[in-house]
Scaffold this active site. Structure first.
Site, mmCIF file in Angstrom:
data_model
loop_
_atom_site.group_PDB
_atom_site.id
_atom_site.type_symbol
_atom_site.label_atom_id
_atom_site.label_comp_id
_atom_site.label_asym_id
_atom_site.label_seq_id
_atom_site.Cartn_x
_atom_site.Cartn_y
_atom_site.Cartn_z
ATOM 1 C CG HIS A 181 -1.992 -0.951 1.061
ATOM 2 N ND1 HIS A 181 -3.085 -0.894 -0.071
ATOM 3 C CD2 HIS A 181 -2.169 -2.277 1.536
ATOM 4 C CE1 HIS A 181 -3.712 -2.134 0.247
ATOM 5 N NE2 HIS A 181 -3.270 -2.954 1.234
ATOM 6 N NE ARG A 228 -1.106 13.347 -7.251
ATOM 7 C CZ ARG A 228 -1.401 14.430 -6.674
ATOM 8 N NH1 ARG A 228 -0.364 15.148 -6.414
ATOM 9 N NH2 ARG A 228 -2.422 14.950 -5.846
ATOM 10 C CG HIS A 264 0.807 -9.438 -4.652
ATOM 11 N ND1 HIS A 264 -0.623 -9.529 -4.598
ATOM 12 C CD2 HIS A 264 1.303 -10.189 -5.967
ATOM 13 C CE1 HIS A 264 -0.937 -10.585 -5.562
ATOM 14 N NE2 HIS A 264 0.224 -10.950 -6.269
ATOM 15 N NE ARG A 321 -2.698 -7.508 -8.284
ATOM 16 C CZ ARG A 321 -3.728 -8.139 -7.754
ATOM 17 N NH1 ARG A 321 -3.581 -8.168 -6.332
ATOM 18 N NH2 ARG A 321 -4.496 -8.594 -8.306
ATOM 19 N NE ARG A 349 -3.660 -4.282 -9.367
ATOM 20 C CZ ARG A 349 -4.965 -4.800 -8.883
ATOM 21 N NH1 ARG A 349 -5.494 -4.813 -7.932
ATOM 22 N NH2 ARG A 349 -5.587 -5.803 -9.720
ATOM 23 C CD GLU A 369 1.214 -11.293 -0.323
ATOM 24 O OE1 GLU A 369 0.465 -10.486 -1.259
ATOM 25 O OE2 GLU A 369 1.009 -11.273 0.908
ATOM 26 C CB THR A 407 -7.189 -6.722 -2.307
ATOM 27 O OG1 THR A 407 -6.039 -7.500 -1.323
ATOM 28 C CG2 THR A 407 -8.587 -7.125 -1.578
ATOM 29 C CG HIS A 437 -7.036 -10.809 2.699
ATOM 30 N ND1 HIS A 437 -6.229 -10.426 1.555
ATOM 31 C CD2 HIS A 437 -8.139 -10.307 2.885
ATOM 32 C CE1 HIS A 437 -6.790 -9.862 0.871
ATOM 33 N NE2 HIS A 437 -8.110 -9.467 1.480
ATOM 34 N N GLY A 438 -6.740 -9.215 5.734
ATOM 35 C CA GLY A 438 -7.992 -8.282 6.777
ATOM 36 C C GLY A 438 -7.714 -8.159 7.960
ATOM 37 C CG HIS A 451 -5.992 -1.800 3.902
ATOM 38 N ND1 HIS A 451 -7.188 -1.487 4.747
ATOM 39 C CD2 HIS A 451 -5.826 -0.982 2.876
ATOM 40 C CE1 HIS A 451 -7.546 -0.497 4.209
ATOM 41 N NE2 HIS A 451 -7.062 -0.069 2.931
HETATM 42 N N1 PXP Z 1 -1.462 -12.140 2.775
HETATM 43 C C1 PXP Z 1 -1.733 -12.310 1.378
HETATM 44 C C2 PXP Z 1 -1.350 -13.500 0.698
HETATM 45 C C3 PXP Z 1 -2.119 -11.345 0.642
HETATM 46 O O1 PXP Z 1 -2.369 -11.451 -0.595
HETATM 47 C C4 PXP Z 1 -2.382 -10.137 1.344
HETATM 48 C C5 PXP Z 1 -3.061 -9.019 0.468
HETATM 49 O O2 PXP Z 1 -2.002 -8.419 -0.416
HETATM 50 C C6 PXP Z 1 -2.098 -9.862 2.791
HETATM 51 C C7 PXP Z 1 -1.460 -11.018 3.279
HETATM 52 C C8 PXP Z 1 -2.353 -8.765 3.443
HETATM 53 O O3 PXP Z 1 -3.645 -8.511 3.701
HETATM 54 P P1 PXP Z 1 -3.950 -7.026 4.356
HETATM 55 O O4 PXP Z 1 -3.380 -6.016 3.406
HETATM 56 O O5 PXP Z 1 -5.509 -7.139 4.102
HETATM 57 O O6 PXP Z 1 -3.635 -7.049 5.696
#
Ligand code: PXP
Length: 275
Positions: free
Chosen positions: A14, A22, A47, A49, A53, A74, A104, A195-196, A218
């Site tokens: 992030h 920008r 990550h 990608r 991005r 990742e 995401t 995640h989350g 995040h």
């Molecule tokens: N783990 C993996 C495999 C993910 O793809 C992500 C999101 O990029 C995260 C952890 C982190 O998730 P969050 O940004 O929601 O904390």
């Protein structure tokens, strides 16, 4: 026996997203990585990608020189990214599903349904000496398939649990994570989660002994907007390392900055706003 120390991997994608808004030079993800390490992170996750991005190829080169803990990359199980991973040589690679149109990573990797490509990728990475993790939903057949596909570790997707936590009824999802973690550990896999996750919903997950590492992005960067990155990392690192016993005095006099009390936050079950 003392339980093993749990680890925090800080996902800095992030920070790159903000820079790419920008297409400029700042904020620099490698600087965020150093600050995160100095504030208690045990590793840095990025990550790369396919659509680039946020994290760029150049970021990986800089991170490789700057990061003193571990890099966890990742990645989708594609030839291009596997080639990049084998030349970068991060500590670990986490195989994730990737769709161009998603905001995401949505859902875990279907290891069962994509055995061939995943097997092939895991083999190449392991041959290069990289630890291979697979990001899967908390489903026992996916745990078993990950083991069969050569994973060293699984990262359990906690997204559905986090949504249930926000709605105030997370017991069933927590039970699934607990079962998947125990099954993974019984197969000899290392077990991670991500995640989350944030300072509140991670609390029940921390009680699962088999989970040794958390990858979080995040919520840390969102907290950093109010607290600054060092405090945002320290806050969740303390929770993970000490079970929350070491609160930082930095915001003790500012109730609105206590975990879960920022403007816009509400207790679980009362509709936490989604970003
Ligand atoms: N783990 C993996 C495999 C993910 O793809 C992500 C999101 O990029 C995260 C952890 C982190 O998730 P969050 O940004 O929601 O904390």
């Amino acid at each position: 026996m003392t339980p093993a120390r749990k680890r925090l991997g800080v996902n800095i994608d992030h920070v790159a997203t903000l820079r790419q808004a920008r297409r400029g030079q700042v904020p620099e993800p490698a600087a965020a990585a150093s600050i995160a390490e100095h504030s208690g992170a045990d590793g840095i996750t990025v990550h790369l990608r396919e659509d680039r991005r946020h994290i760029q190829d150049r970021d990986l080169e800089v991170l490789k020189r700057v990061v003193t803990t571990r890099i966890n990359l990742e990645m989708a199980a594609t030839d291009e990214i596997t080639r990049i991973a084998c030349s970068l040589m991060p500590h670990s690679c986490t195989l994730v599903p990737e769709k161009r149109e998603e905001i995401t990573t949505e859902g875990g990797l279907d290891v069962l349904g994509n055995r061939e490509a995943i097997n092939r990728t895991a083999e190449r990475l392991k041959k290069a000496g990289i630890v291979v993790s697979m990001f899967i939903d908390p489903e026992l057949p996916q745990v078993r398939a990950s083991r069969q596909a050569g994973a060293d570790a699984i990262e359990i997707h906690t997204g559905t649990f986090c949504e249930a936590f926000a709605a105030g009824k997370h017991e069933a999802e927590l039970a699934k994570i607990r079962a998947a973690a125990a099954f993974g550990a019984s197969l000899g896999l290392k077990v991670f989660a991500g995640h989350g996750l944030d300072v509140r919903n991670i609390v029940p997950i921390l009680e699962i002994a088999a989970i040794e590492e958390f990858n979080i992005g995040h919520s840390i960067i969102a907290r950093a907007v109010f607290l600054g990155l060092p405090a945002a990392v320290k806050e969740i690192a303390d929770l993970i390392h000490h079970g929350g016993g070491h609160s930082s005095p930095q915001w003790e006099d500012t109730p609105s900055l206590r975990p879960g009390s920022e403007p816009g936050m509400s207790p679980p079950g009362r509709g936490v706003p989604r970003g």
